[in-house]
Enzyme design. Structure first.
Site, PDB file in Angstrom:
ATOM      1  CE1 TYR A  34     114.497  16.843  92.353  1.00 33.07           C
ATOM      2  CE2 TYR A  34     112.285  17.751  92.404  1.00 33.07           C
ATOM      3  CZ  TYR A  34     113.601  17.819  91.986  1.00 33.07           C
ATOM      4  OH  TYR A  34     114.011  18.877  91.212  1.00 33.07           O
ATOM      5  CD  GLU A  35     109.692  12.700  99.309  1.00 26.93           C
ATOM      6  OE1 GLU A  35     109.496  12.198 100.434  1.00 26.93           O
ATOM      7  OE2 GLU A  35     108.781  13.191  98.621  1.00 26.93           O
ATOM      8  N   GLY A  36     114.105   9.713  96.253  1.00 24.80           N
ATOM      9  CA  GLY A  36     114.465   8.385  95.775  1.00 24.80           C
ATOM     10  C   GLY A  36     113.590   7.941  94.616  1.00 24.80           C
ATOM     11  NE  ARG A  63     106.079  12.920 100.150  1.00 22.55           N
ATOM     12  CZ  ARG A  63     106.028  12.054 101.160  1.00 22.55           C
ATOM     13  NH1 ARG A  63     104.856  11.612 101.584  1.00 22.55           N
ATOM     14  NH2 ARG A  63     107.127  11.644 101.747  1.00 22.55           N
TER      15      ARG A  63
END
Length: 398
Positions: free
Chosen positions: A167-169, A31
């Site tokens: 990304y990651e929702g 991240r």
């Protein structure tokens, strides 16, 4: 293979090795690296737009010569905040990466600081991807019709950042992670538990007075810290006084405000990281002033976009904000104008990296566009053979 912290035995049973929280560190490292990636993409878009604007001429000035597009205040209003934001993102990434290394790669892993790293990385990833995508679109529009061409390179960058926002929702999911951490820390403080005073949340529990006037760079930091502190205290009191029966209902009903508070916290983190970077740059007189000007642009531009908070919380008056955006910002654009090309050249992107006809280092924009057009198979002939055959058939019939 690739099982440092876990393995599966011959019977198919899964086993963990060491502290399971270390597995979490790999996700955080990814991240954090994404924040750097978004900053690089935004830097590429800004480089292309600035270089093209420094070549493109449009409109006659009083002397009868065409004006460089970059000399127009409206073009500067689009692109200078983009450059300032790019530098701010780079500094915030470096601060976050240093924190990650300090927590996860030191001799003694500081597990108690993992929640803070998770909260900052969640919010920063969501914020940088969203803002970078927005600015990349501004850069594309600033290049006019040529910016929409694949040959411009910006459209590809814009598409990548557009995908990054998911990304990651949805980004609001990550902002809620940040908000949960802030509420938890606030609760710990209310319960008189120890709070790590060396962390990025120290200011939330300090007595901060908002500056009456903005003179120094630190005044902006104090202003944003006051805003973040007041917003968090306000929502914390709302949750305590809420009539909802469960914590889930309380959080859900106030989720819109909580996401806003998370963004305020992230903006404060970025501004403070940028401030720390500018202070270090003060050792180099040759470019210290330019970095201070960039800091002012980023701070005022961000403040202007969140003017409602500063007015409602009585941190600034509407007149003060008006003066900043109407007089201070344009003056900063004028001062920065001679250095804009140098500021993007500092990113040191090779032409092969940019893959852009508009962002060429040598400024040969139109020659590159013509060459790219010649490479198109449909432009191989001055007159396509199909048209020649059609014309011949027509002539024979006559």
């Amino acid at each position: 293979m690739l099982m440092k912290l876990a393995y599966v035995d011959e019977q198919g049973n899964f086993h963990r090795l060491g502290d399971p929280r270390l597995l979490y560190g790999a996700m955080l490292a990814t991240r954090v690296s994404l924040c750097a990636f978004f900053s690089i993409l935004l830097a590429r878009a800004a480089t292309i737009a600035i270089r093209y604007s420094a070549v493109r001429r449009q409109g006659l000035n009083p002397s009868g010569k065409e004006t460089l597009v970059l000399d127009y205040p409206l073009q500067q209003e689009k692109l200078v905040p983009c450059i300032a934001t790019t530098y701010a993102f780079f500094y915030s990434f470096m601060k976050l990466e240093n924190l990650r290394v300090q927590i996860l790669e030191s001799d003694i892993i500081l597990f108690e600081q993992l929640p803070e790293l998770h909260a900052i990385s969640s919010g920063l990833k969501a914020y940088t991807s969203t803002i970078a995508e927005r600015f990349s679109q501004i850069c594309r529009v600033a290049c006019g019709g040529h910016g929409f061409l694949v040959a411009s390179g910006i459209k590809t960058i814009n598409n990548m950042l557009d995908a990054a926002c998911s990304y990651e929702g949805d980004s609001v999911v990550l902002f809620q992670q940040t908000a949960r951490y802030l509420l938890k820390v606030m609760q710990q403080a209310d319960d008189d538990n120890d709070v790590n005073m060396e962390s990025s949340i120290t200011y939330l529990f300090s007595t901060i007075s908002a500056p009456a006037t903005i003179v120094n760079l630190d005044d902006y930091c104090r202003l944003f810290e006051c805003r973040s502190q007041l917003l968090l205290k306000s929502i914390s009191n709302q949750l305590i006084e809420s009539s909802s029966s469960t914590s889930y209902d309380k959080f859900s009903k106030n989720s819109i405000e909580l996401v806003h508070i998370a963004k305020a916290y992230v903006e404060t983190f970025i501004l403070r990281a940028f401030y720390d970077g500018v202070r270090k740059a003060a050792e180099h007189q040759s470019f210290a002033l330019v970095f201070e000007q960039l800091f002012h642009v980023f701070a005022i531009h961000t403040l202007r976009n969140q003017a409602t908070d500063f007015i409602r919380l009585k941190l600034l008056t509407a007149e003060q904000i008006y003066q900043l955006e109407t007089y201070t910002l344009p003056d900063l654009y004028t001062r920065l104008r001679p250095n804009l090309v140098a500021l993007v050249d500092t990113f040191d992107f090779h032409d092969n990296e940019l893959n852009s006809c508009l962002g060429r280092y040598d400024g040969q924009v139109y020659e590159a566009l013509m060459e790219r057009a010649r490479l198109n198979p449909s432009n191989r002939y001055k007159v396509h053979p199909v048209w020649t055959s059609i014309k011949q058939n027509t002539m024979s019939k006559l």
